[in-house]
Design an enzyme around this catalytic site. Structure first.
Site, PDB file in Angstrom:
ATOM      1  N   ASP A 280       9.355  -6.956   6.476  1.00 18.80           N
ATOM      2  CA  ASP A 280       8.790  -6.780   5.147  1.00 18.80           C
ATOM      3  C   ASP A 280       8.269  -8.153   4.679  1.00 18.80           C
ATOM      4  O   ASP A 280       8.442  -9.178   5.351  1.00 18.80           O
ATOM      5  CB  ASP A 280       9.814  -6.169   4.172  1.00 18.80           C
ATOM      6  CG  ASP A 280       9.112  -5.474   3.001  1.00 18.80           C
ATOM      7  OD1 ASP A 280       7.914  -5.729   2.786  1.00 18.80           O
ATOM      8  OD2 ASP A 280       9.764  -4.674   2.294  1.00 18.80           O
TER       9      ASP A 280
HETATM   10  C1  BGC Z   1       7.280  -3.927   0.053  1.00 15.39           C
HETATM   11  C2  BGC Z   1       6.758  -3.075   1.180  1.00 15.39           C
HETATM   12  C3  BGC Z   1       5.265  -3.225   1.294  1.00 15.39           C
HETATM   13  C4  BGC Z   1       4.943  -4.680   1.492  1.00 15.39           C
HETATM   14  C5  BGC Z   1       3.461  -4.955   1.656  1.00 15.39           C
HETATM   15  C6  BGC Z   1       6.765  -5.349   0.125  1.00 15.39           C
HETATM   16  O1  BGC Z   1       7.065  -6.062  -1.028  1.00 15.39           O
HETATM   17  O2  BGC Z   1       8.688  -3.909   0.075  1.00 15.39           O
HETATM   18  O3  BGC Z   1       7.118  -1.734   0.967  1.00 15.39           O
HETATM   19  O4  BGC Z   1       4.779  -2.440   2.351  1.00 15.39           O
HETATM   20  O5  BGC Z   1       5.401  -5.390   0.360  1.00 15.39           O
HETATM   21  O6  BGC Z   1       2.779  -4.799   0.475  1.00 15.39           O
END
Ligand code: BGC
Length: 741
Positions: A280
């Protein structure tokens, strides 16, 4: 359509076809040939993902793409930027490796569908799959080939803002919807130009954050991890999901992004998963804050050893992997394996062979709007209908439309709708005006937003209510109160909404509350003051027409909750599939006034100041018609291993309107080596019944459906007695019993 675990087999077959469009041996050969030509820098470049593709593309980024510094970009650039960046990568870099553009296409791209928690309330995986298909087509048109969805976290705490992105509290439902969404995104063939690689996230346990505080620690014993939290991921893996994302949270003290047990042991070794694992957003360097890595170098080491192939946004891999390899701390095989998985995905998507497409713009079509309207309609849950107030008949005179969410386009879309445009949204107000004509509607927003504390607009709202025959109150929670980092400690209607309801109720007109929210809210007193409550979630750009259809009786509500609604935040976590305890509370202990302690009585598991039952149970939702369940039958008293048992009931529409009913199958294992939940969902069917029509609804169960993890982490079905229900929700229904031998 009747959904059971075996349906994954069908999905898997579909995905095998998808990935087999180009023979896998051919892909493996090409991956290995390419890998053999890559420098270590180029390999680490493939393992790096960035957001830094901006308009206009800077000279530095152009140069980095030429040098193979990046394997992927996320949430970045315009369609033209992506096309140009792809041209540079494929034509001007040494090896011509294409870039992979990812984006959070969560519940639609341009055509915004209801939030996932709302979609789940449809209990219609086929329609959910269609929504994902449409999103894939739109996003792929604009050069995106990877989405960070479906989210497969189990949500049992409405304080957690990301519950909006979940399918609710149940692992079976999350598995079914997750697989359906994967199939929708990835289509029949991953290398079709309109397919997106899906990404099951957030692996794993993210939804169990302490106190519902986003990013917080989770403590999940392995038995529960396997029984509940891992299940939807395993189903997605079976459905051929192209990638997975590691979560932000620490699981039992270890950040999942650096957890060899979760990623290497379970995902890679046990499940033999060969898709890409991406971290993530900066989750690798977050491990320093977690107190699990000394510095970025240590974080890179731990993440790559755990099995994370690609780093999202932070640059620990690029900054440190090379020297870690040179120091002998990371083997070149570890790097090659990660790069192999990334290249394999790019080949599977057909990126190497596709011509660089000219930039194009996706547009919303009549068909996509229609699908969004259907999904929104099916997601609406009627929680109360005294009188009945609803549906409002065409001749019912004037309507007062009141409340901060009646005409706020952005709030209809909910969290993660970055490509949705306000001007494409049809709000409830605009839809009601279109359906009834402007002069039959008096509109008074009363509050500027859901959080507004000012009562300035109340007078006008009361006046509007007085002038109308029926009052429609659009209440709830605006977009920015749910989603990532949007945890709440209070679950009631924010701002002065409760006071507004009080004032409007005094007017004494038939009143309907339509609640838009990204989570279950608590609104006990509000529900008591109005005639009807329709729960609308954040319903997407066609939410307005869907709500109008249901209010005016053009459509009959059919949605049912996939998450338990508490009476008060103090009951959280509260979910239907709980264990019985040694001292379960009983129905004759109900009747405790909310918030007012009574004399303690009975040594059972409950509260002295609120009933132990929820406000609205899992699986619950009303209709404009009534259904009667009868003739419950089980094909035999005994289920032998490897055999199948049939369970059926007659479901009749006893009202005067055609409607859909969501018929649910639950089981309970009465005595096992590990206590099992009081009920577990094992199947469901959405059946359409004309007025007066009855149908025999049949489910089948195999011993595999009854399996659970024992203390040695083996998946077993133990002999013994089971109860089984065919039911309209998790609290009622017809019950029988059988024995497993
Ligand atoms: C979130 C993810 C997301 C990623 C990219 C993160 O802060 O937890 O779910 O896909 O950002 O935007």
């Amino acid at each position: 359509m009747y959904f059971r675990i075996e349906h994954y087999a069908v999905l898997v077959a579909a995905m095998t076809v998808a990935q087999g469009a180009r023979p896998p041996e051919d892909i493996e050969r090409r991956v290995n040939a390419l890998l053999a030509r890559m420098t270590l820098d180029e390999k680490i470049g493939q393992m790096s993902q960035s957001t830094s593709l901006k308009t206009p593309i800077s000279e530095q980024i152009r140069d980095e793409i030429r040098r193979g510094r990046w394997g992927s970009f996320l949430n970045a650039g315009s369609p033209a930027d992506r096309a140009e960046a792809q041209r540079i990568a494929m034509k001007e870099s040494r090896l011509g490796i294409p870039l992979l553009f990812g984006r959070d296409v969560i519940h639609g791209y341009k055509t915004i569908f209801p939030i996932p928690l709302g979609q789940a309330a449809s209990w219609d995986p086929e329609l959910v799959s269609l929504g994902a298909r449409i999103a894939a087509q739109e996003a792929a048109t604009e050069g995106i080939r990877w989405t960070f969805a479906p989210m497969l976290d189990i949500g049992r705490d409405p304080r957690w803002g990301r519950i909006a992105e979940t399918w609710g509290e149940d692992p079976y439902l999350a598995s079914v919807f997750g697989a359906a969404m994967v199939q929708g995104f990835q289509g029949d063939s991953l290398d079709a130009s309109d397919s997106l690689a899906a990404c099951a996230k957030h692996y794993v346990g993210y939804g169990a954050a302490e106190g519902g505080r986003d990013y917080n620690s989770t403590w999940i014993p392995e038995i529960l991890l396997r029984q509940v939290y891992l299940k939807p991921f395993q189903a997605a893996r079976e459905a051929g999901v192209a990638s997975m994302m590691t979560a932000f949270n620490a699981l039992n003290g270890v950040p999942v992004t650096g957890d060899r047990f979760a990623v290497h042991q379970i995902l890679r070794t046990e499940w033999k998963y060969d898709g890409v694992v991406v971290s993530d957003y900066e989750a690798i360097t977050d491990m320093i804050q977690h107190g699990y890595a000394r510095d970025a170098r240590d974080a890179a080491l731990k993440a790559v050893r755990a099995g994370v192939d690609m780093e999202m946004v932070s640059t620990a891999y690029f900054d440190h992997l090379k020297s870690l390899v040179q120091a002998g701390q990371v083997s070149s095989t570890t790097i090659d394996d990660a790069v192999r998985r990334i290249l394999r995905l790019k080949f599977r998507l057909g990126l190497f062979d596709a011509p660089i497409a000219a930039p194009a713009t996706a547009s919303i079509t009549e068909e996509s709007r229609e699908a969004a309207r259907r999904l929104a309609t099916e997601s609406l849950v009627l929680l109360k209908n005294a009188g009945p107030v609803l549906p409002i008949v065409g001749s019912a005179g004037k309507m007062a439309v009141i409340g901060p969410l009646a005409d706020s386009p952005v709030d209809q879309m909910g969290t993660w709708a970055m490509d949705g445009r306000a001007e494409d949204v049809q709000t409830p107000l605009s839809a009601l005006r279109a359906a009834l004509g402007r002069d039959r509607i008096v509109y008074a927003p009363a509050l500027k937003s859901s959080r507004d504390l000012s009562r300035e607009g109340f007078q006008q709202a009361v006046k509007a209510a007085r002038s109308a025959n029926t009052v429609l109150l659009f209440l709830g929670e605006e977009q920015l109160l749910s989603g990532e980092a949007r945890s709440r400690a209070f679950l009631d209607l924010p701002g002065a909404q409760e006071q507004l309801v009080e004032e409007i109720a005094k007017v004494g007109k038939p009143t309907v509350a339509i609640i838009l929210a990204g989570r279950p809210l608590t609104f006990h007193d509000v529900a008591a003051k109005v005639g009807a409550v329709l729960y609308a979630w954040h319903p997407g750009l066609m939410g307005g027409p869907a709500i109008a259809d249901v209010l005016l009786g053009k459509a009959t509500p059919s949605g049912k909750l996939t998450i338990t609604f508490p009476r008060t935040v103090g009951q959280v976590p509260i979910y239907y599939a709980h264990l019985n305890t040694g001292r379960p509370a009983a129905a004759n202990e109900l009747g405790i006034p909310m918030g007012n302690p009574v004399n303690p009585a009975g040594y059972t598991s409950k509260y002295v100041d609120v009933d132990f039952t929820p406000e609205y149970p899992f699986g619950f939702g009303l209709s404009y018609t009534t259904f009667a369940y009868s003739d419950f039958r089980i094909s035999g008293p005994v289920l032998h291993a490897g055999e199948r048992l049939t369970v059926s009931a007659n479901v009749a529409n006893t009202g005067t309107r055609a409607a859909d009913e969501i018929v649910q199958l639950y089981i309970r294992d009465l005595a096992a080596s590990v206590s099992q939940p009081v009920k577990e969902l094992k199947g469901f069917q959405r059946v359409h019944l004309a007025a007066g029509e009855a149908r025999n609804v049949t489910f089948s169960l195999t011993s595999a459906d009854l399996a659970f993890y024992n203390q040695r982490m083996q998946l077993v079905t133990e002999p013994g007695r089971f109860q089984v229900w065919i039911a309209p929700d998790s609290t009622g229904g017809l019950r029988g019993e059988f024995t497993v031998r």
